[in-house]
Design a protein around this motif. Structure first.
Motif, PDB file in Angstrom:
ATOM      1  N   THR A 206     104.312  81.507 -15.816  1.00 25.59           N
ATOM      2  CA  THR A 206     104.480  80.054 -15.668  1.00 25.59           C
ATOM      3  C   THR A 206     103.258  79.376 -15.053  1.00 25.59           C
ATOM      4  O   THR A 206     103.242  78.149 -14.911  1.00 25.59           O
ATOM      5  CB  THR A 206     105.724  79.652 -14.840  1.00 25.59           C
ATOM      6  OG1 THR A 206     105.480  79.896 -13.465  1.00 25.59           O
ATOM      7  CG2 THR A 206     106.966  80.388 -15.320  1.00 25.59           C
ATOM      8  N   VAL A 207     102.236  80.139 -14.688  1.00 26.09           N
ATOM      9  CA  VAL A 207     101.039  79.544 -14.077  1.00 26.09           C
ATOM     10  C   VAL A 207      99.855  79.596 -15.035  1.00 26.09           C
ATOM     11  O   VAL A 207      99.373  78.579 -15.517  1.00 26.09           O
ATOM     12  CB  VAL A 207     100.693  80.228 -12.747  1.00 26.09           C
ATOM     13  CG1 VAL A 207      99.422  79.636 -12.137  1.00 26.09           C
ATOM     14  CG2 VAL A 207     101.845  80.091 -11.773  1.00 26.09           C
ATOM     15  N   LYS A 208      99.384  80.808 -15.362  1.00 26.93           N
ATOM     16  CA  LYS A 208      98.284  80.944 -16.317  1.00 26.93           C
ATOM     17  C   LYS A 208      98.058  82.416 -16.628  1.00 26.93           C
ATOM     18  O   LYS A 208      98.514  83.308 -15.895  1.00 26.93           O
ATOM     19  CB  LYS A 208      96.987  80.319 -15.796  1.00 26.93           C
ATOM     20  CG  LYS A 208      96.326  81.058 -14.642  1.00 26.93           C
ATOM     21  CD  LYS A 208      95.119  80.307 -14.100  1.00 26.93           C
ATOM     22  CE  LYS A 208      93.979  80.213 -15.079  1.00 26.93           C
ATOM     23  NZ  LYS A 208      93.287  81.494 -15.312  1.00 26.93           N
ATOM     24  N   ALA A 209      97.318  82.650 -17.719  1.00 23.00           N
ATOM     25  CA  ALA A 209      96.878  84.002 -18.057  1.00 23.00           C
ATOM     26  C   ALA A 209      95.703  84.400 -17.168  1.00 23.00           C
ATOM     27  O   ALA A 209      95.107  83.570 -16.471  1.00 23.00           O
ATOM     28  CB  ALA A 209      96.480  84.065 -19.527  1.00 23.00           C
ATOM     29  N   GLY A 210      95.384  85.681 -17.193  1.00 21.05           N
ATOM     30  CA  GLY A 210      94.300  86.176 -16.362  1.00 21.05           C
ATOM     31  C   GLY A 210      92.928  85.827 -16.904  1.00 21.05           C
ATOM     32  O   GLY A 210      92.667  85.938 -18.113  1.00 21.05           O
ATOM     33  N   ASP A 211      92.035  85.423 -16.021  1.00 12.78           N
ATOM     34  CA  ASP A 211      90.638  85.218 -16.409  1.00 12.78           C
ATOM     35  C   ASP A 211      89.969  86.564 -16.671  1.00 12.78           C
ATOM     36  O   ASP A 211      90.386  87.608 -16.145  1.00 12.78           O
ATOM     37  CB  ASP A 211      89.865  84.510 -15.290  1.00 12.78           C
ATOM     38  CG  ASP A 211      90.313  83.079 -15.062  1.00 12.78           C
ATOM     39  OD1 ASP A 211      90.855  82.462 -16.005  1.00 12.78           O
ATOM     40  OD2 ASP A 211      90.122  82.578 -13.932  1.00 12.78           O
ATOM     41  N   GLY A 212      88.910  86.532 -17.459  1.00 13.36           N
ATOM     42  CA  GLY A 212      88.144  87.746 -17.679  1.00 13.36           C
ATOM     43  C   GLY A 212      87.366  88.148 -16.442  1.00 13.36           C
ATOM     44  O   GLY A 212      86.962  87.302 -15.629  1.00 13.36           O
ATOM     45  N   GLY A 213      87.152  89.439 -16.279  1.00 11.96           N
ATOM     46  CA  GLY A 213      86.392  89.937 -15.140  1.00 11.96           C
ATOM     47  C   GLY A 213      84.926  89.556 -15.227  1.00 11.96           C
ATOM     48  O   GLY A 213      84.349  89.428 -16.308  1.00 11.96           O
ATOM     49  N   ALA A 214      84.307  89.361 -14.078  1.00  5.57           N
ATOM     50  CA  ALA A 214      82.906  88.937 -14.027  1.00  5.57           C
ATOM     51  C   ALA A 214      81.972  90.016 -14.532  1.00  5.57           C
ATOM     52  O   ALA A 214      82.202  91.215 -14.343  1.00  5.57           O
ATOM     53  CB  ALA A 214      82.538  88.555 -12.598  1.00  5.57           C
ATOM     54  N   GLY A 215      80.901  89.560 -15.146  1.00  9.22           N
ATOM     55  CA  GLY A 215      79.831  90.466 -15.538  1.00  9.22           C
ATOM     56  C   GLY A 215      78.860  90.695 -14.393  1.00  9.22           C
ATOM     57  O   GLY A 215      78.982  90.114 -13.303  1.00  9.22           O
ATOM     58  N   LEU A 216      77.875  91.551 -14.644  1.00  9.32           N
ATOM     59  CA  LEU A 216      76.883  91.910 -13.629  1.00  9.32           C
ATOM     60  C   LEU A 216      75.556  91.227 -13.941  1.00  9.32           C
ATOM     61  O   LEU A 216      75.061  91.311 -15.070  1.00  9.32           O
ATOM     62  CB  LEU A 216      76.692  93.423 -13.598  1.00  9.32           C
ATOM     63  CG  LEU A 216      75.668  93.958 -12.600  1.00  9.32           C
ATOM     64  CD1 LEU A 216      76.158  93.743 -11.162  1.00  9.32           C
ATOM     65  CD2 LEU A 216      75.387  95.439 -12.841  1.00  9.32           C
ATOM     66  N   ALA A 217      74.973  90.557 -12.941  1.00  8.37           N
ATOM     67  CA  ALA A 217      73.661  89.933 -13.100  1.00  8.37           C
ATOM     68  C   ALA A 217      72.571  90.977 -12.867  1.00  8.37           C
ATOM     69  O   ALA A 217      72.587  91.693 -11.866  1.00  8.37           O
ATOM     70  CB  ALA A 217      73.501  88.776 -12.131  1.00  8.37           C
ATOM     71  N   VAL A 218      71.634  91.058 -13.814  1.00 10.86           N
ATOM     72  CA  VAL A 218      70.533  92.022 -13.742  1.00 10.86           C
ATOM     73  C   VAL A 218      69.224  91.268 -13.967  1.00 10.86           C
ATOM     74  O   VAL A 218      69.127  90.430 -14.868  1.00 10.86           O
ATOM     75  CB  VAL A 218      70.691  93.126 -14.808  1.00 10.86           C
ATOM     76  CG1 VAL A 218      69.570  94.163 -14.683  1.00 10.86           C
ATOM     77  CG2 VAL A 218      72.046  93.804 -14.680  1.00 10.86           C
ATOM     78  N   SER A 219      68.198  91.571 -13.163  1.00  9.84           N
ATOM     79  CA  SER A 219      66.928  90.829 -13.203  1.00  9.84           C
ATOM     80  C   SER A 219      65.812  91.618 -13.875  1.00  9.84           C
ATOM     81  O   SER A 219      64.628  91.417 -13.585  1.00  9.84           O
ATOM     82  CB  SER A 219      66.508  90.444 -11.779  1.00  9.84           C
ATOM     83  OG  SER A 219      67.476  89.634 -11.163  1.00  9.84           O
TER      84      SER A 219
END
Length: 294
Positions: A176-189
């Motif tokens: 009744t609230v929302k679906a799950g967001d996708g997991g964060a990716g990794l920042a690489v430099s």
């Protein structure tokens, strides 16, 4: 094995480190009532301090003079058609006759209903469908990606789980609230600029608000009458999940990047990588398959 360093008479001096980033293709989002977001492509890197799933950065490679190293860039998985689970993304890798092959696994496809998601580099999030108990997210792979989110329990309401990213689990759906967001990716430099890769796809829903894809190219989930979106090209992002009336998204293709000391860079490549420099090092960015010869 001689590592490629300064070249004296065709013999490579040992000790030159070749840094790499290998990102596989993201999974495709599921397509059904309450389909889950897809997992991002697995991520492995030797640059910096952190690799996928919060593991330590891997050991750099050392290349030999005259040896050809094959680069394979995995494509994204297709979204589910009809009432089907999305397909896994495809593996990306670096291989050569004198190195251990570096393989990142394609992201898991998002589930349709409560089907089990194929396990890839990052697990895809399962959905709640119309059942009384939520589906469980698939497990990720050590050193590459996290786990998919779970669907929320409760009949008649879509609240599916988000796909996993390289840096975080997919979120669980909340009924009744929302679906799950996708997991964060990794920042690489590795290119000299911080760029996130391997974000998970958002789950599908019909109430609350849109489930976002994870940073790093994850697609958003379907919401009400709006279709899910695909993972971004050359990020390994997972596709968003679909619902009963709108489709999910396909996975984003992967990428392979090499960071080579300019003093030993041979200039011999195939596959047309983008070539740039950062200080005293040359960067090869492969957005499609090819090769580098030391």
């Amino acid at each position: 094995m001689f590592g490629q360093g300064l070249n004296f008479g065709g013999i490579a001096a040992a000790g030159a480190d070749i840094f790499y980033l290998v990102v596989a293709g993201g999974g495709g989002g599921g397509n059904a009532y309450g389909a889950g977001g897809a997992g991002a492509g697995g991520l492995r890197t030797s640059f910096g301090t952190i690799s996928g799933r919060n593991s330590s950065a891997e050991t750099p490679l050392q290349f030999s003079s005259g040896t050809t190293y094959t680069i394979t860039v995995g494509g994204g998985g297709a979204m589910g058609v009809g009432t089907a689970t999305g397909t896994n993304g495809f593996n990306s890798l670096i291989s050569g006759s004198d190195i251990t092959t570096i393989t990142s696994l394609g992201g898991g496809g998002g589930a349709a209903g409560q089907n089990i998601v194929p396990v890839g580099g990052c697990g895809g999030g399962l959905s709640s469908g119309t059942e009384k108990s939520g589906g469980y997210g698939a497990l990720g792979t050590a050193g590459q990606g996290f786990d998919g989110g779970d669907g929320a329990p409760g009949g008649g309401v879509i609240a599916s789980g988000g796909g996993a990213g390289a840096a975080a689990d997919g979120q669980n759906g909340i009924r009744t609230v929302k679906a799950g967001d996708g997991g964060a990716g990794l920042a690489v430099s590795i290119t000299g600029t911080s760029v996130p890769y391997s974000g998970g796809g958002g789950g599908s829903s019909q109430t609350g608000s849109v489930a976002s894809g994870g940073t790093g190219g994850g697609g958003s989930g379907a919401f009400s009458s709006t279709a899910g979106t695909s993972g971004s090209t050359n990020t390994g992002g997972g596709g968003g999940g679909g619902n009963s009336s709108q489709s999910g998204g396909s996975g984003g293709s992967g990428i392979v990047i090499l960071r080579i000391p300019t003093s030993i860079y041979s200039g011999t490549t195939s596959g047309s990588p983008t070539v740039t420099t950062d200080g005293s090092e040359t960067i090869l960015k492969f957005t499609g398959s090819g090769s580098y010869t030391g």
